[in-house]
Design an enzyme around this catalytic site. Structure first.
Site, short mmCIF file in Angstrom:
data_model
loop_
_atom_site.label_atom_id
_atom_site.label_comp_id
_atom_site.label_asym_id
_atom_site.label_seq_id
_atom_site.Cartn_x
_atom_site.Cartn_y
_atom_site.Cartn_z
N THR A 87 -9.38 -51.15 -24.56
CA THR A 87 -10.02 -52.33 -24.76
C THR A 87 -11.11 -51.90 -23.66
O THR A 87 -11.18 -51.69 -22.61
CB THR A 87 -9.26 -53.51 -24.73
OG1 THR A 87 -8.64 -53.52 -23.00
CG2 THR A 87 -7.90 -53.24 -25.72
N LYS A 115 -10.64 -49.77 -16.87
CA LYS A 115 -10.33 -50.01 -15.22
C LYS A 115 -10.27 -51.22 -14.74
O LYS A 115 -9.17 -51.66 -14.15
CB LYS A 115 -11.82 -49.95 -14.82
CG LYS A 115 -12.06 -48.21 -14.81
CD LYS A 115 -13.87 -48.08 -14.53
CE LYS A 115 -14.79 -48.67 -15.25
NZ LYS A 115 -15.40 -48.14 -16.33
N GLU A 139 -5.64 -41.27 -16.03
CA GLU A 139 -6.30 -40.52 -15.47
C GLU A 139 -8.31 -41.15 -16.00
O GLU A 139 -9.17 -40.30 -15.28
CB GLU A 139 -6.06 -39.32 -16.16
CG GLU A 139 -7.21 -37.74 -15.65
CD GLU A 139 -7.04 -37.09 -14.16
OE1 GLU A 139 -6.19 -37.40 -14.41
OE2 GLU A 139 -7.78 -37.59 -13.36
N GLY A 197 -26.50 -43.33 -23.58
CA GLY A 197 -24.42 -44.22 -23.92
C GLY A 197 -24.06 -43.83 -23.21
O GLY A 197 -22.57 -44.25 -23.69
N GLU A 200 -22.79 -49.24 -18.86
CA GLU A 200 -21.88 -50.26 -19.15
C GLU A 200 -22.96 -50.55 -20.65
O GLU A 200 -23.75 -51.49 -20.54
CB GLU A 200 -21.22 -50.61 -18.02
CG GLU A 200 -20.54 -50.05 -17.03
CD GLU A 200 -19.34 -49.82 -17.89
OE1 GLU A 200 -18.46 -50.35 -18.27
OE2 GLU A 200 -19.14 -48.39 -17.96
N ASP A 211 -19.04 -50.71 -11.45
CA ASP A 211 -18.04 -49.78 -12.21
C ASP A 211 -17.65 -48.84 -10.69
O ASP A 211 -16.66 -48.51 -10.92
CB ASP A 211 -18.99 -49.13 -13.18
CG ASP A 211 -18.48 -47.93 -13.84
OD1 ASP A 211 -17.61 -48.07 -14.09
OD2 ASP A 211 -18.58 -46.94 -13.55
N LYS A 215 -14.31 -48.12 -9.43
CA LYS A 215 -13.20 -46.79 -9.77
C LYS A 215 -12.64 -46.84 -8.33
O LYS A 215 -11.68 -45.89 -7.91
CB LYS A 215 -13.86 -45.79 -10.42
CG LYS A 215 -14.33 -46.52 -11.33
CD LYS A 215 -15.96 -45.39 -11.84
CE LYS A 215 -16.08 -45.08 -13.44
NZ LYS A 215 -17.81 -44.50 -14.09
N GLY A 306 -18.33 -40.74 -21.69
CA GLY A 306 -18.38 -39.65 -23.36
C GLY A 306 -17.48 -39.42 -23.87
O GLY A 306 -15.84 -39.66 -23.03
#
Ligand code: HSE
Length: 325
Positions: A87, A115, A139, A197, A200, A211, A215, A306
């Site tokens: 999600t 995340k 991962e 694409g 976010e 973002d 991470k 991607g």
């Protein structure tokens, strides 16, 4: 027979399902037979007898799946061995966090690309997984196809990781490297990054370093630094101008958005990087440099976003659950 349930059936969830189908034979040889027993999106679901192709076709043509049963109920009521949670990221964990907790409590493994839950409650989730004797694999949350998490956990298992520096946001790297090469202002390039694409849904998350900070928190916790999102010193790329690149270049540098964690540092900010340095990478690529006590410096790079790339990371988690013990 491995029974897989998928929650979240947008680009990532569908990409994972497609890759399962495409690699069915290789998966069968390396891990065993599997079956996708349930899929849910935000408002509908499918379970019982169905094929992956059928579910993808339904979702694309009708914008939903066959039944009204919600993801929550599906997790409670269907028997599965692995929950694939794909999600959208919400930094407070969002519904993804409750899906993952439910599945772990049920005693199933989880593979997530999201995340948010890990940023919101890394420690709680890992403790829960350990208590239930299952694996929580993530991962795909950091750097897409670039191997980072299992690299830390396996290959660097007995190293002290003194610092990690990385380019963890492809959108920012794309914007900065186009700015460097073509002298274009950031707003113009951002539109093109959105068309690719990889940005976010709300590109503020990219350009303000949110973002990358999310991470970084996942990496930090993975290497044993107990850090929260609010602890990250964060500066985005909005204020970088094409002129700044000219000044940097005269001295042999470029500018990149670098996420860094060490004992003293937890920071995402634009930094000067020598033009010849591996982190001066271009385009949408992600890259990470680990400084360790016994293995020296390790550098990895790869596609950070991607559909297929993200799915490939999730498939590597599936392999890890069943094979790499
Ligand atoms: N928006 C992210 C990026 C996608 O640009 O890297 C992957 O998290």
């Amino acid at each position: 027979m491995i029974r897989i349930a998928i929650v979240g059936f947008g680009t990532v969830g569908q990409g994972f399902a497609e890759l399962l189908e495409r690699k069915r034979e290789e998966i069968r040889k390396k891990i065993g037979e599997f079956k996708v027993v349930a899929i849910a999106d935000s408002k509908s679901s499918i379970s019982g007898e169905f094929s992956i192709d059928e579910a993808i076709k339904m979702k694309r043509e009708e914008g939903r799946l066959r039944d009204d049963r919600k993801a929550d109920e599906l997790i409670d009521e269907v028997d599965f061995d692995i929950l694939v949670e794909a999600t959208h990221t919400k930094l407070d964990g969002g519904s993804g966090l409750s899906y993952i907790k439910k599945a772990l409590k049920k005693g199933s493994h989880v593979i997530t690309s999201n995340k948010g839950p890990l940023v919101a409650d890394f420690e709680g989730l890992m403790t829960l997984a350990e208590k239930k004797g299952v694996k929580l694999m993530y991962e795909a949350t950091v750097g897409g196809a670039m191997p980072v998490i299992k690299l830390i956990k396996r290959y660097l298992a007995f190293c002290e990781i003194e610092s990690v520096r990385g380019i963890l946001n492809g959108t920012c790297n794309y914007i900065l490297s186009r700015m460097e090469e073509e002298g274009l202002p950031y707003e113009q390039i951002l539109n093109e990054a959105q068309e690719l694409g990889i940005a976010e849904a709300d590109p503020t998350y990219d350009v303000e370093g949110i973002d990358a900070a999310a991470k970084l928190i996942i990496i930090a916790n993975t290497i044993g630094v107990d850090a929260k999102f609010e602890d990250v010193e964060r500066v985005g790329i909005r204020k970088i101008t094409p002129e700044a690149f000219n000044v940097a270049e005269e001295k042999g540098y470029t500018i990149r958005l670098i996420a860094e964690v060490s004992k003293e540092t937890l920071r995402v900010s634009p930094r000067l990087v020598p033009l010849s340095h591996p982190l001066a990478i271009k385009g949408t690529m992600n890259a990470t440099m680990f400084k360790t006590d016994t293995a020296g410096n390790i550098f990895v790079a790869g596609r950070g976003a991607g559909k297929e790339e993200t799915a490939s990371a999730m498939l590597s988690d599936l392999y890890d659950i069943y094979v790499s013990n």
